[in-house]
Design a protein around this motif. Structure first.
Motif, PDB file in Angstrom:
ATOM      1  N   GLN A   1       0.825  -1.211   0.000  1.00 37.20           N
ATOM      2  CA  GLN A   1       0.000   0.000   0.000  1.00 37.20           C
ATOM      3  C   GLN A   1       0.860   1.262   0.000  1.00 37.20           C
ATOM      4  N   LEU A   2       1.861   1.291   0.855  1.00 36.53           N
ATOM      5  CA  LEU A   2       2.695   2.492   0.988  1.00 36.53           C
ATOM      6  C   LEU A   2       3.557   2.709  -0.253  1.00 36.53           C
ATOM      7  N   ASN A   3       3.958   1.622  -0.880  1.00 36.17           N
ATOM      8  CA  ASN A   3       4.705   1.758  -2.135  1.00 36.17           C
ATOM      9  C   ASN A   3       3.812   2.327  -3.234  1.00 36.17           C
ATOM     10  N   LYS A   4       2.566   1.878  -3.281  1.00 38.26           N
ATOM     11  CA  LYS A   4       1.621   2.428  -4.268  1.00 38.26           C
ATOM     12  C   LYS A   4       1.458   3.937  -4.088  1.00 38.26           C
ATOM     13  N   ARG A   5       1.567   4.391  -2.854  1.00 36.84           N
ATOM     14  CA  ARG A   5       1.439   5.816  -2.541  1.00 36.84           C
ATOM     15  C   ARG A   5       2.664   6.611  -3.009  1.00 36.84           C
ATOM     16  N   GLY A   6       3.754   5.893  -3.283  1.00 36.06           N
ATOM     17  CA  GLY A   6       4.952   6.554  -3.769  1.00 36.06           C
ATOM     18  C   GLY A   6       6.070   6.669  -2.760  1.00 36.06           C
TER      19      GLY A   6
ATOM     20  N   VAL B   1       9.924   2.014   0.358  1.00 33.81           N
ATOM     21  CA  VAL B   1       9.655   1.007   1.389  1.00 33.81           C
ATOM     22  C   VAL B   1      10.725  -0.082   1.363  1.00 33.81           C
ATOM     23  N   THR B   2      11.258  -0.383   2.545  1.00 33.64           N
ATOM     24  CA  THR B   2      12.189  -1.504   2.715  1.00 33.64           C
ATOM     25  C   THR B   2      11.598  -2.467   3.729  1.00 33.64           C
ATOM     26  N   VAL B   3      11.551  -3.744   3.378  1.00 29.45           N
ATOM     27  CA  VAL B   3      11.018  -4.786   4.264  1.00 29.45           C
ATOM     28  C   VAL B   3      12.186  -5.613   4.789  1.00 29.45           C
TER      29      VAL B   3
END
Length: 496
Positions: A170-175, A178-180
């Motif tokens: 979700q947060l990546n879609k927001r732009g 993100v690192t997991v």
């Protein structure tokens, strides 16, 4: 709705499964998908109710009724029936990041709340969901879609189970960047090492993770934060941190002989089997084997059932599964009306296989372990089990299970697998980030902000916040924490 009389004309049909004695020869998934035409008829059974309880996600009597993700079930059932699979996939992705996971492992509270199920069999919602997503993959409809615009915000997600993956997606879609971080050698957390391969083949996870990588998400494996990776460094390098480490503390059985050899937690047994299977097709023998052994599984839930199925695939000599609670009725009782979750006896795949191989159901109800007996080498060779009875405790005002005097019985056992559930957050990860735990050992969150911990810029989600739960709830939690994090960064959020 495409077929107003569909629920009257067509009977429910499930994806056929391989016969138990054949499927135990390997660790492959064992359901054969229905054909496209058969799937359309199953979708036609959807009544498109005025009030679709299937997508409600309510808590009734402490149990989930309907889909926690509020999946738009009547909409995509209709689209499947009218053969608009692209739009069905679009509607499914509106609410569910990973239908390929839930379509395989979810217990389908949506079906339990299906209005059609009041008088006949419910719609095969889970199977239809599986059909949509797998059609999407097979026809190139599921592909990487990186965000067109990036922010300068960096977010660390600790844990790559379903909650962590959903939050990252979700947060990546927001732009955001993100690192997991994942402590194991493969991404997936509970999905990878907690669920056996025959329920969820691991290439299904890897297929999704590859898409997430193409979309710009970074994955760091073998990063056990608080052990070989410093939490302070992560707090320094990232604008926000999301803890999604699950409820990883297994509940123990504290009786005499517990420290004997041959007694293991279910999670260790299942993980070792899956890892060895993926690493070498079990040829490295680097796993806890049940071959030729009398196996005792303590616990009657999904994990216990997975231990039964896995032990049989190893070639166990016998399998007994202990359940503390009484056997549930075969049909709904009057005190358990629709749309509550049906409290009925379920014979799952592992028990089906035990019946086929050994000729009887492995479950022994209203029983628990009183003592593990060890041989001269300190290995378990017998277990004393005792019957339990349900009694009302006046002081606590609750029912408890108490031992029945004189009901002890010895059984021969070579391998014990403890599948008694999980207690909450592992202490070392909580200490690493300095977050507070409540009396259930879940991470404490702010009353004003449900996903914000006691530490600035550190959020929590999934089982680590709510306690042991379902994959579908974990995805819901991941989506919700993403909204909270996005709002804290940007002042508003447009995430659904």
């Amino acid at each position: 709705m495409g077929k107003p009389t569909g629920f009257l004309e067509y009977e429910r049909k499930n994806d056929p499964s391989v016969k138990p004695k054949d499927r135990i020869k390997n660790f492959d998934e064992f359901h054969t998908p229905l054909s496209k035409d058969e799937r359309r008829l199953q979708a036609a059974r959807c009544m498109e109710c005025g009030v679709p309880f299937c997508q409600s996600g309510m808590m009734i009597g402490g149990m989930t009724s309907g889909c926690p993700l509020n999946n738009l079930i009547p909409e995509w059932n209709d689209l499947v029936y009218t053969d608009n699979m692209q739009q069905a996939l679009n509607r499914l992705f509106k609410t569910n990041n990973f239908p390929e996971f839930t379509g395989r492992v979810c217990p389908a509270p949506c079906e339990a709340a299906c209005t059609c199920g009041i008088n006949t069999d419910p719609v095969s919602i889970k199977g239809n969901e599986y059909g949509i997503i797998e059609h999407g993959y097979a026809n190139g409809l599921v592909k990487a879609r990186p965000p067109k615009v990036r922010t300068n915000k960096k977010i660390a997600v600790i844990g790559s189970g379903p909650a962590g993956l959903a939050a990252a997606d979700q947060l990546n879609k927001r732009g955001h960047h993100v690192t997991v971080f994942e402590r194991d050698d493969r991404v997936g957390g509970l999905l990878m090492y907690g669920i056996p391969n025959m329920k969820l083949e691991k290439q299904v996870i890897e297929r999704r993770v590859e898409i997430m990588k193409e979309e710009g998400i970074t994955f760091v494996t073998n990063a056990n934060v608080g052990v070989n990776y410093k939490a302070s460094k992560i707090l320094e390098d990232y604008d926000r941190v999301i803890l999604a480490c699950g409820a990883s503390n297994p509940r123990d059985i504290k009786v005499p002989g517990r420290n004997g050899a041959g007694i293991h937690f279910a999670v260790d047994f299942l993980k070792a089997t899956t890892k060895s299977l993926l690493d070498s097709n079990l040829e490295d023998n680097n796993y806890i084997t049940a071959k030729g052994k009398n196996v005792l599984v303590i616990g009657g839930g999904d994990t216990g059932n997975d231990c039964v199925g896995t032990s049989i695939r190893h070639g166990a000599k016998s399998v007994v599964q202990l359940e503390m609670m009484p056997k549930l009725p075969d049909e709904r009782g009057e005190d358990n009306p629709w749309p509550e979750w049906p409290k009925v006896c379920k014979t799952d795949y592992g028990q089906e296989e035990a019946i086929a191989v050994f000729g009887e159901d492995p479950r022994v109800y209203e029983s628990t372990v009183k003592e593990f007996k060890l041989d001269e080498n300190g290995a378990v060779n017998k277990v004393v089990i005792v019957k339990l009875t349900r009694k009302y405790n006046e002081e606590s005002k609750r029912f408890t299970m108490e031992e029945v005097a004189g009901s002890e019985k010895e059984i021969e056992v070579d391998l014990v697998l403890i599948a008694a559930g999980f207690l909450g957050t592992q202490e070392y990860i909580a200490k690493a980030f300095g977050v507070e735990l409540n009396d259930r050992t879940n991470v404490t969150t702010s009353p004003e902000a449900a996903y914000q911990t006691s530490v600035d810029n550190v959020f929590v989600t999934g089982d680590m916040r709510r306690g042991q739960s379902l994959v579908v709830w974990a995805i819901r939690e991941g989506r919700e924490v993403a909204k909270a994090v996005d709002k804290s960064l940007m002042g508003y959020t447009n995430l659904a």
